[in-house]
Design an enzyme around this catalytic site. Sequence first.
Site, short mmCIF file in Angstrom:
data_model
loop_
_atom_site.label_atom_id
_atom_site.label_comp_id
_atom_site.label_asym_id
_atom_site.label_seq_id
_atom_site.Cartn_x
_atom_site.Cartn_y
_atom_site.Cartn_z
N ASP A 228 0.90 -1.70 0.69
CA ASP A 228 0.00 0.57 0.16
C ASP A 228 0.83 1.17 0.05
O ASP A 228 1.76 1.28 0.63
CB ASP A 228 -1.42 -0.15 1.39
CG ASP A 228 -2.32 1.09 0.80
OD1 ASP A 228 -2.13 2.06 0.03
OD2 ASP A 228 -2.85 0.66 1.63
C1 BGC Z 1 -5.04 3.53 0.29
C2 BGC Z 1 -4.68 2.57 -0.96
C3 BGC Z 1 -5.18 2.47 -2.93
C4 BGC Z 1 -3.62 3.81 -2.32
C5 BGC Z 1 -3.41 4.29 -3.95
C6 BGC Z 1 -3.28 4.56 -0.31
O1 BGC Z 1 -3.73 5.23 1.04
O2 BGC Z 1 -4.80 2.49 1.23
O3 BGC Z 1 -6.07 1.18 -1.36
O4 BGC Z 1 -5.10 2.60 -2.99
O5 BGC Z 1 -3.42 4.97 -1.42
O6 BGC Z 1 -3.82 5.29 -3.77
#
Ligand code: BGC
Length: 736
Positions: free
Chosen positions: A264
């Site tokens: 993530d």
């Molecule tokens: C989120 C993810 C997301 C990623 C990219 C993160 O802050 O937890 O779910 O896919 O950002 O935007």
Amino acid sequence: MIRKITLACLFLLAFNANAQQALPIYLDDTKPMEERVEDALSKMTTKEKIAMIHAQSKFSSPGVPRLGIPENWMTDGPHGIRPEVLWDEWEQASWTNDSCIAFPALTALSATWNRDMALLYGKNLGEEARYRNKNVLLGPGVNIYRSPLNGRNFEYMGEDPFLAGEMVVPYIKGVQSNGVATCVKHFALNNQETNRHGVNVIVDDRALYEIYLPAFKAAVQEGGTWAIMGAYNKYKGQQACHNSYLLQDILRDEWEFDGVVVADWGGVHDTKEAIYNGLDIEFGTWTDGLTWGRSNAYDNYYMAAPYLELIESGEVGTKELDDKVRNILRLSFRTTMDRNRPFGSFGTDAHAKASRIIAEESIVLLKNKNSLLPLDIKKHKKIAVIGENAVKMMTVGGGSSSLKVRYEVSPLDGIKNRAGNDFEVVYARGYVGDASGDYNGVVSGQNLKDDRSEAELREEALRVAKEADIVVFVGGLNKSDFQDSEGNDRKELELPYGQNELIRDLAKANSKFVYVNISGNAVAMPWEKEVPAIVQGWFLGTEAGNAIASVLFGDVNPSGKLTFTFPVQLKDNAAHALNAFPGDDEVTYKESIFVGYRWHEKQNIKPLFPFGHGLSYTTFKYSDIKADKATVSQDETLRVSVKVKNTGKRDGAEVVQLYISDTESSLPRPIKELKGFEKIYLKAGEEKTVTFSIAKEDLSYFDDKKHQWVAEPGSFKAIIGASSQDIKGDVRFTLK
Ligand code: BGC
């Protein structure tokens, strides 16, 4: 001249034929995948490998240009394709051709209880991703709904692991049929937003395996997802993005996952753990790009220069690096290098139509006293629509799932569209909640500023309510901070902005009162007894308003069912009863396996609306529940059947639910657990038989001492219900 051209053609053909012969193994898609992977790997330098395992921009990671292996492009997310962003920023890039179709958020999808809807959803969303040239879709999310305060519940599929698992599989298949990988998130135990990067989750193995992992396991083993996203939180003191227990022991060793683990964004915190504990690609790590004075900030990533330096100094070997690259190469062969993948399509009417069908099937009729709904031209000539959520765009905001949409139909517009000239529709705002409307540079374009005082807004709403034949109040939550939004949890179960008082007064002013709740979470409804009709409207995407209108006017007979419990009060929810939400540095899941309805049933706490609940404009009669045998052995399948008849005057759909109860067990078990469901469409008067197959897995618990699933001999009950509380009958059987 003609001769010259013919000769040139012959030469080209011969050249092509040669080129065909010389095709390296990794480019030859008639060769087995693993042979291609090894061939490509053998041609790569260490630097090329290192480049592949970390980002080069906000959402992309390099391929190997020298070998013709393309970059990987990721996109959020679970319910629509995010707008293009600047190379290094979250801010949208202001393209003019990236306005997508928004699909209903995943709480809504799961509330359809319809696997075909999940397939339709995945297929259409995957087409949008493919057209935009993304090969990894950052979704779906299948974290379990543990507390109604989790800000991201709206992106997930409810509180039941079986249901989430059944719905995620067709979603994945639909997306991946486009040559686009799903990246199922957030693995694992990401159940709160508070201190999401720091909180260490303490959970027993039974709860881990029985509640929090099954949907991920289904995604890997049945859905065949090509990617998984690590979570922000910690487990056993280690970050989930480089967690030896979750990623190595469970995902790789137990489930034999051969896809890519993506971190993530900003979830990586340590180079060596990232090397050894199963992470493949690093994204979103914050670097200032200055302290180390590198030309490219991405070189400062944990899995970039620091990794290379460890290899060059001989401190770490290259085995792990090769494994990571193997996983990434597999992703390339499955997506960007699949010559047969379709081209996709974007922002189309067909996608909008699919989005609407799914939205319509997801809406849940929670209460309908004296059949107040559907709206009826004979009785409801003048409709008062009240509430901010009747006009507020919900696709902008809420965190990474925020979208830039081709269009979004508001509930008010949907109701007006449908009402035409037959009904009179009047609107009053009633309250001002969140008037903002921009996220990462995407603006809703709505001006929701209203300077009137609370008293003025109320007065207008009460007047409009009194003068109408019926009131449709559209309220609930929105996507601003501390509501249904990433990054924070909600602070309370109550509705915000004084809606409770307003609802009470409006329902007094006009007893023909319909409350439409827009949210991805349960909310308290202390006025429930005073309100005759309640509809759960979710975040429904592009066609939200039209879908809501279809149900309100009865063009569509509601058939959604809740995928999480609505508690009366916060402390009725297990995590809150035990003071175990949210944690800060640490959170202990004290309720263990008793999450959602499992807790309510164990403690005998009556919910406001139970798991699986949802009404229809018609009625169904269940009869003749029977099993094909009274005793089953461990390797036999038991068949339980039930007849369901539509006894009303309208066609409609019913979700028939099967719960299993282990009536004698050496370990504590929930009173019952969902183990089957079928959505059936019945014309008025029609009857169908639904048959469920029950196998050993459906009877098993996870024995944490033996570390295995056990189906313990003894007596069981197969329970058939229209919800977890509306039980139609059961059959007993014995497992040998
Ligand atoms: C989120 C993810 C997301 C990623 C990219 C993160 O802050 O937890 O779910 O896919 O950002 O935007």
